[in-house]
Design an enzyme around this catalytic site. Sequence first.
Site, mmCIF file in Angstrom:
data_model
loop_
_atom_site.group_PDB
_atom_site.id
_atom_site.type_symbol
_atom_site.label_atom_id
_atom_site.label_comp_id
_atom_site.label_asym_id
_atom_site.label_seq_id
_atom_site.Cartn_x
_atom_site.Cartn_y
_atom_site.Cartn_z
ATOM 1 N N TYR A 58 7.424 52.613 61.344
ATOM 2 C CA TYR A 58 8.474 51.908 62.081
ATOM 3 C C TYR A 58 9.805 52.159 61.374
ATOM 4 O O TYR A 58 10.063 51.626 60.301
ATOM 5 C CB TYR A 58 8.212 50.410 62.123
ATOM 6 C CG TYR A 58 7.020 49.961 62.927
ATOM 7 C CD1 TYR A 58 6.312 50.832 63.749
ATOM 8 C CD2 TYR A 58 6.590 48.646 62.874
ATOM 9 C CE1 TYR A 58 5.228 50.404 64.489
ATOM 10 C CE2 TYR A 58 5.504 48.205 63.610
ATOM 11 C CZ TYR A 58 4.824 49.081 64.409
ATOM 12 O OH TYR A 58 3.732 48.650 65.133
ATOM 13 N N LEU A 211 4.574 40.134 75.933
ATOM 14 C CA LEU A 211 5.634 40.079 76.940
ATOM 15 C C LEU A 211 5.912 41.465 77.520
ATOM 16 O O LEU A 211 6.947 41.685 78.160
ATOM 17 C CB LEU A 211 6.914 39.484 76.343
ATOM 18 C CG LEU A 211 6.802 38.030 75.872
ATOM 19 C CD1 LEU A 211 8.124 37.563 75.286
ATOM 20 C CD2 LEU A 211 6.362 37.118 77.009
ATOM 21 N N ARG A 213 6.844 44.288 76.231
ATOM 22 C CA ARG A 213 8.106 44.877 75.753
ATOM 23 C C ARG A 213 9.320 44.289 76.474
ATOM 24 O O ARG A 213 10.291 44.976 76.753
ATOM 25 C CB ARG A 213 8.062 46.398 75.895
ATOM 26 C CG ARG A 213 6.912 47.007 75.109
ATOM 27 C CD ARG A 213 6.542 48.403 75.552
ATOM 28 N NE ARG A 213 5.364 48.846 74.802
ATOM 29 C CZ ARG A 213 4.117 48.539 75.121
ATOM 30 N NH1 ARG A 213 3.887 47.811 76.190
ATOM 31 N NH2 ARG A 213 3.108 48.946 74.392
ATOM 32 N N GLY A 214 9.212 43.008 76.768
ATOM 33 C CA GLY A 214 10.306 42.308 77.427
ATOM 34 C C GLY A 214 10.235 42.326 78.935
ATOM 35 O O GLY A 214 10.973 41.587 79.609
ATOM 36 N N SER A 217 9.303 38.932 80.185
ATOM 37 C CA SER A 217 9.923 37.860 79.403
ATOM 38 C C SER A 217 10.770 36.936 80.261
ATOM 39 O O SER A 217 11.123 35.829 79.843
ATOM 40 C CB SER A 217 10.815 38.457 78.310
ATOM 41 O OG SER A 217 11.930 39.118 78.891
#
Length: 335
Positions: A58, A211, A213-214, A217
């Site tokens: 990452y 979620l 990746r949004g 959301s």
Amino acid sequence: MTMPTRPLGTTGPQVSALGLGCMGMSALYGDADRAESIATIHAALDAGVTLLDTGDFYGMGHNELLIGEALRAAPAELREKAQVSVKFGALRGPDGEWSGFDGRPAAVKNFAAYSLQRLGVDHIDVYRISRLDPDVPIEETVGAIAELIEKGHVRHVGLSEVGAETIRRAAATAPVADLQIEYSLISRGIEAEILPTTRELGISVTAYGVLSRGLISGHFTRDRQLAAHDFRAHSPRFQGDNLRHNLDLVEALRKIAERKGVSVAQIAIAWVLSRGEDIVPLVGARTRERLTESLGALDVTLDEADLTAIEEAVPPGAAAGDRYPAPQMAHLGTE
């Protein structure tokens, strides 16, 4: 609010009912604010979150350095409670390109040495290869982690995005505490074979992408412009007609959330929490505001009527588009 805990498998520790996935603080989701990221980690620890999830790839080690910095600055009593989960094995080039996975025993130990240094810790709590190396038997990779456990550098074996057969082979080699895999209202592929297997073997699940990746959301809009280095700009579920269809699902979910007086994100996280005590959702909050919203899911109780309404609004298989671009789907344990 007192943070509830859940067991990380029959061989692992007790961890917070929600974990913090830190990837977005360093990579793949556009720019992030370093100071706010560290403040968010501190806020999570202060709220009782004990599980911090990262990967050595990452941001090419940036995320581990960030977590290490946050842990050093945290009060000792919170730092000591933190459980760090690390994924390894993904190979990347200087330009960020992906070039496969390396699960050879020598590589496993090499990756671990660098992670320990970047994190500034004397052990990693859960260590797992990010994706199966097709050229190395899982027994060899897990065996190398077991050797690291014997020497005190790692506490528990984890797995990531593998299927039921691989889980069984790994568990026959060494005790496996946890499987990390995507699981959400619109990504339910683990329910057919993988979840029954982990439950049979006493292996917990840390669910990432709760979620999506949004996407679910409640904050993602049809006209949002994504940066070229944002993973979602290339994700099938965020493209054209797929996006429009998926956001229609979110609007159906929003009606349920509004009736309960909570947010869409809280409903989506609470649904994953309702799936069983052996599932620990990872929330990918990058700011304290989003973290606070996610933690509110712990106060949401879903009764049978709520669950039925959610299933009707977002039935299994309702999402349009794969969860990853086609080349990456080949490395996953589920579709």
